[in-house]
Design an enzyme around this catalytic site. Structure first.
Site, PDB file in Angstrom:
ATOM      1  CE  LYS A  51      36.459   1.154  79.191  1.00  0.00           C
ATOM      2  NZ  LYS A  51      37.474   0.462  79.759  1.00  0.00           N
ATOM      3  CD  GLU A  80      41.107  13.820  73.450  1.00  0.00           C
ATOM      4  OE1 GLU A  80      41.612  12.705  73.895  1.00  0.00           O
ATOM      5  OE2 GLU A  80      41.759  14.908  73.254  1.00  0.00           O
ATOM      6  CB  CYS A 131      29.565 -28.273  50.981  1.00  0.00           C
ATOM      7  SG  CYS A 131      28.830 -29.348  49.567  1.00  0.00           S
ATOM      8  CB  CYS A 182      23.979 -31.065  48.331  1.00  0.00           C
ATOM      9  SG  CYS A 182      25.713 -31.221  48.806  1.00  0.00           S
ATOM     10  CE1 TYR A 203      46.616   8.598  73.400  1.00  0.00           C
ATOM     11  CE2 TYR A 203      45.339   7.371  71.798  1.00  0.00           C
ATOM     12  CZ  TYR A 203      46.292   7.477  72.729  1.00  0.00           C
ATOM     13  OH  TYR A 203      46.954   6.444  72.984  1.00  0.00           O
ATOM     14  CG  ASP A 235      37.950  -0.906  71.637  1.00  0.00           C
ATOM     15  OD1 ASP A 235      39.273  -1.121  72.084  1.00  0.00           O
ATOM     16  OD2 ASP A 235      37.153  -2.092  71.702  1.00  0.00           O
ATOM     17  CB  CYS A 256      26.735 -28.094  47.034  1.00  0.00           C
ATOM     18  SG  CYS A 256      25.719 -27.551  48.383  1.00  0.00           S
ATOM     19  CE  LYS A 269      40.089   3.899  77.265  1.00  0.00           C
ATOM     20  NZ  LYS A 269      40.338   2.930  76.384  1.00  0.00           N
ATOM     21  CB  CYS A 282      26.704 -30.363  52.300  1.00  0.00           C
ATOM     22  SG  CYS A 282      25.981 -28.797  51.934  1.00  0.00           S
TER      23      CYS A 282
HETATM   24  S1  IVH Z   1      45.034   9.309  76.443  1.00  0.00           S
HETATM   25  C1  IVH Z   1      48.529   8.976  79.453  1.00  0.00           C
HETATM   26  N1  IVH Z   1      42.916   9.635  75.060  1.00  0.00           N
HETATM   27  O1  IVH Z   1      43.010   4.047  75.759  1.00  0.00           O
HETATM   28  C2  IVH Z   1      47.129   9.332  78.523  1.00  0.00           C
HETATM   29  N2  IVH Z   1      43.851   7.436  75.357  1.00  0.00           N
HETATM   30  O2  IVH Z   1      43.310   2.892  78.351  1.00  0.00           O
HETATM   31  C3  IVH Z   1      46.584   7.833  78.125  1.00  0.00           C
HETATM   32  N3  IVH Z   1      42.792   5.850  73.852  1.00  0.00           N
HETATM   33  O3  IVH Z   1      46.588   3.370  75.730  1.00  0.00           O
HETATM   34  C4  IVH Z   1      45.890   7.933  77.089  1.00  0.00           C
HETATM   35  N4  IVH Z   1      41.413   7.008  72.846  1.00  0.00           N
HETATM   36  O4  IVH Z   1      45.424   3.569  73.534  1.00  0.00           O
HETATM   37  C5  IVH Z   1      43.698   8.791  75.437  1.00  0.00           C
HETATM   38  N5  IVH Z   1      41.508  10.012  73.148  1.00  0.00           N
HETATM   39  C6  IVH Z   1      42.052   9.024  73.894  1.00  0.00           C
HETATM   40  C7  IVH Z   1      41.983   7.762  73.545  1.00  0.00           C
HETATM   41  C8  IVH Z   1      42.902   7.028  74.350  1.00  0.00           C
HETATM   42  C9  IVH Z   1      41.748   5.720  73.017  1.00  0.00           C
HETATM   43  C10 IVH Z   1      43.217   4.419  74.355  1.00  0.00           C
HETATM   44  C11 IVH Z   1      44.808   4.531  74.153  1.00  0.00           C
HETATM   45  C12 IVH Z   1      45.199   4.346  75.629  1.00  0.00           C
HETATM   46  C13 IVH Z   1      44.108   3.492  76.327  1.00  0.00           C
HETATM   47  C14 IVH Z   1      44.012   3.740  77.685  1.00  0.00           C
END
Ligand code: IVH
Length: 669
Positions: free
Chosen positions: A316, A115, A428, A413, A228, A119, A433, A117, A410
């Site tokens: 990551k 999935e 300003c 002007c 998730y 942010d 201006c 991740k 400014c």
């Molecule tokens: S699973 C115990 N799935 O990433 C399972 N986390 O670094 C842990 N996050 O606190 C979470 N997308 O806020 C999971 N598809 C995803 C995610 C996800 C974003 C965030 C979540 C978690 C942090 C962990």
């Protein structure tokens, strides 16, 4: 008008319809009814709840508009801790993750779910018998904060579940609240138009919105969620994570369409590479891929350390960073006079895009980074958002590089620039201006304001530089011949521009108020003011108290609007626009206006029309509706079960009308 039936039954019918259409619109992206029809149902429910407050259910769709203001957030102990994830940075590290699984459960084979991740901010949503009971932040993973009122405003969080999951005694779901790129940029534009500080990135915007004390503000922020995980289900009906996610989708949650079930670790690695390649096109920030063991029977014995589950790992993405040199720090002057710094960089490539500018936000940010012209810096690009400087590589600083002195005048002007107490932005001080005027004209002609097509940057630049336009009103006096003399404007384009300028006269009050660039008056506020006051004339005479009495207008906006109309140059501008033939009334107020200047208060329920209809009728005839009774009130319309206002009305000796008298007044008028 709906057929009258038992109010409680009708309220439940409306709630159920609204939940269904909300799901069609926000989760399936396949609405069955128009926005106007949705609004009609919504307003009917709101009216019903206003007359029968005992019918307001915690899962009513009306609760999504927020309004409750929290003193602080109550602390919530998570029943299952919200852990973080172990990281992997390479394909080899992903394979090592599988090797660890095999050591823990010898002889077993694993399938996975990958999935994005996202942010944003982790939240936990607790449902009891299918109703959202509580929503909490992750906090430190063990203790979070109760932000139920705020989370209810997120349209993609179901207040009531659909299908079999609605019957579970307890269902706790986890997900990531975030703001998409487009929504984020829209929000920042609105904030800037309203004279507020924009957010630095979508994550900050989401975090700032979700922890708002005033849930009415959260409701206006375009938050979204992907769920998730199921962290608790009683009884637990799932065998795999994938099945759990599909079931959540059917129950009305938003699950990530880019999630993939992978038969082996090679498929996982391929999926990670695909998501990494597509990272910029996801429409939201994702900093990696979460890889999870699919089988819940395998997850259970794998368990967790105190920090992270052993059945999951986060791959990551490599940072979107690069090293380059700041050639110059440039200061631009915006429409509100704000001086905003930008770093001009030696062009450098980050993930396929060439970067040559980075935002510096304001003087504080320059000071915090201690960035100087000539410095080598690390820039980072997050999603589609303009890159920013992460830090300065001080070891590479040329000896002659001096601290950046933020200008006190400014740069356009030469007028003095001032930084109001407690604000981060320098402005300003010169309201005429040329830089402000140019930005102001571009805003005045923008699509959501007066919508003047062809009034682009090159044209505005020349109009101001040649002294042809000194105020917005001067636009209307420009002849085709004058326009045709501008560089790069052929006769035909000059005619088109002229037509567009003339056509803008009829836009109406709300776009005009937005176009004027009054501080804190964005599109929404402009619409409220236009509906409430009906004409520029009415609005310009409104006192600060009258303005602040309007629902949706806070004291800061009220003060700013009142101040605007006190300034002689603004009065002159309005007079000149009126002289030029610019329409200063709300679009709906075409007919005679016998109630002009009259102030109404509605209290109690009406039977023949909704409150909104009554309000619209009064406004159409030139009157105004306020929420509280004062000496200035001309009429109070007293409906059914009017409540405590009646005593106040008697005390002040204001004229009262019952519904029949009010209808007679409207019909006569
Ligand atoms: S699973 C115990 N799935 O990433 C399972 N986390 O670094 C842990 N996050 O606190 C979470 N997308 O806020 C999971 N598809 C995803 C995610 C996800 C974003 C965030 C979540 C978690 C942090 C962990």
């Amino acid at each position: 008008m709906p057929v009258k039936k038992d109010p409680a039954a009708r309220a439940e019918e409306l709630r159920s319809l609204l939940h269904y259409h909300n799901y069609r619109y926000h989760i399936l992206n396949r609405p069955e009814i128009s926005d106007a029809e949705y609004d009609r149902l919504f307003n009917e429910l709101r009216e019903l709840e206003a007359t029968h407050p005992e019918l307001i259910a915690p899962d009513s769709p009306t609760q999504r508009v927020g309004g409750a203001v929290a003193e602080g957030f109550a602390s919530v102990q998570h029943r299952v801790p919200m852990l973080s994830l172990d990281n992997a940075y390479t394909a080899d590290e992903i394979r090592e993750f599988e090797a660890r699984l095999q050591r823990a459960l010898p002889g077993e084979t694993f399938t996975y779910v990958c999935e994005p991740k996202v942010d944003g901010l982790g939240v936990a949503l607790l449902y009891e018998k299918g109703r959202l009971g509580r929503g909490a932040t992750r906090g430190d993973g063990r203790l979070g904060e109760d932000i139920t009122q705020n989370l209810k405003t997120v349209r993609t969080i179901p207040l009531r579940l659909r299908g079999p999951l609605a019957d579970l005694d307890v269902l706790e779901v986890r997900g990531e609240v975030f703001m998409g790129h487009e929504a984020f940029e829209d929000l920042n534009r609105t904030l800037e138009a309203e004279g507020e500080e924009p957010f630095a990135n979508p994550r900050n915007a989401a975090a700032g919105s979700v922890r708002q004390k005033d849930s009415g503000i959260t409701a206006k922020r375009p938050l979204d969620i992907f769920v998730y995980a199921v962290s608790d289900a009683r009884p637990n009906p799932f065998a795999t994570h994938w099945d759990a996610m599909q079931a959540l989708g059917e129950a009305g949650f938003k699950i990530n369409p880019r999630s993939r079930r992978c038969a082996d670790i090679q498929a996982v690695i391929t999926t990670c590479a695909e998501l990494e390649r597509d990272r910029a096109n996801l429409g939201y920030d994702a900093d990696g891929v979460v890889i999870k063991v699919d089988s819940l029977d395998q997850q259970r014995p794998l368990g967790a350390t105190t920090h992270h589950p052993r059945w999951a790992v986060a791959y990551k993405f490599p940072a979107q960073q690069a090293t380059t040199v700041v050639r110059k720090i440039e200061i631009n002057v915006g429409r509100t006079g704000a001086l905003t710094p930008t770093a001009l960089l030696d062009p450098v490539e980050i993930a396929g895009a060439t970067i040559s500018r980075a935002t510096l936000h304001n003087a504080d940010e320059i000071e915090r980074l201690d960035v100087r012209e000539g410095d080598t810096v690390i820039v980072e690009r997050a999603g589609d958002v303009i890159p920013h400087i992460l830090r300065v590589v001080t070891e590479k600083r040329p000896p002659e590089a001096n601290s950046f002195a933020f200008p006190t005048t400014c740069p356009v002007c030469g007028a003095s620039a001032f930084r109001p107490e407690g604000e981060v932005v320098s402005r300003c001080a010169n309201s005429t201006c040329p830089a402000r005027l140019k930005e102001g004209l571009l805003h005045y002609g923008s699509r959501r304001a007066m919508d003047i097509e062809h009034l682009g940057e090159a044209v505005v630049e020349q109009l101001v530089d040649r002294g042809l336009v000194q105020t917005f009103a001067d636009l209307y006096g420009l002849s085709v011949a004058q326009l045709a003399e501008l560089d790069r404007l052929a006769e035909k384009s000059a005619t088109n521009l002229h037509t567009a300028i003339q056509a803008s006269k009829g836009r109406g009050l709300a776009p005009l108020l937005f176009a004027l660039g009054i501080r804190y008056v964005g599109e929404n506020v402009a619409r409220i003011l236009a509906t409430e006051f009906g004409s520029m004339e009415n609005l310009s005479h409104a006192t600060e108290e009258q303005l602040a009495a309007v629902h949706g207008i806070g004291p800061r906006i009220a003060a700013s609007v009142a101040l605007f109309f006190q300034q002689p140059e603004n009065r002159r501008l309005i007079a000149a626009l009126r002289e030029a033939g610019v329409k200063m009334e709300e679009a709906t107020s075409a007919g005679p206006r016998p109630l002009l200047g009259k102030i109404f208060v509605l209290t109690g329920g009406l039977t023949q029309m909704t409150r909104d209809e009554a309000k619209a009728a009064i406004q159409r005839l030139g009157g105004r509706v306020t929420s509280s009774v004062s000496k200035k009130t001309d009429y109070v319309i007293i409906g059914k079960d009017p409540g405590s206002k009646v005593e106040e009305v008697r005390r002040l000796g204001v004229t009262t009308l019952d519904e029949t008298e009010f209808l007679a007044l409207v019909q006569k008028s």
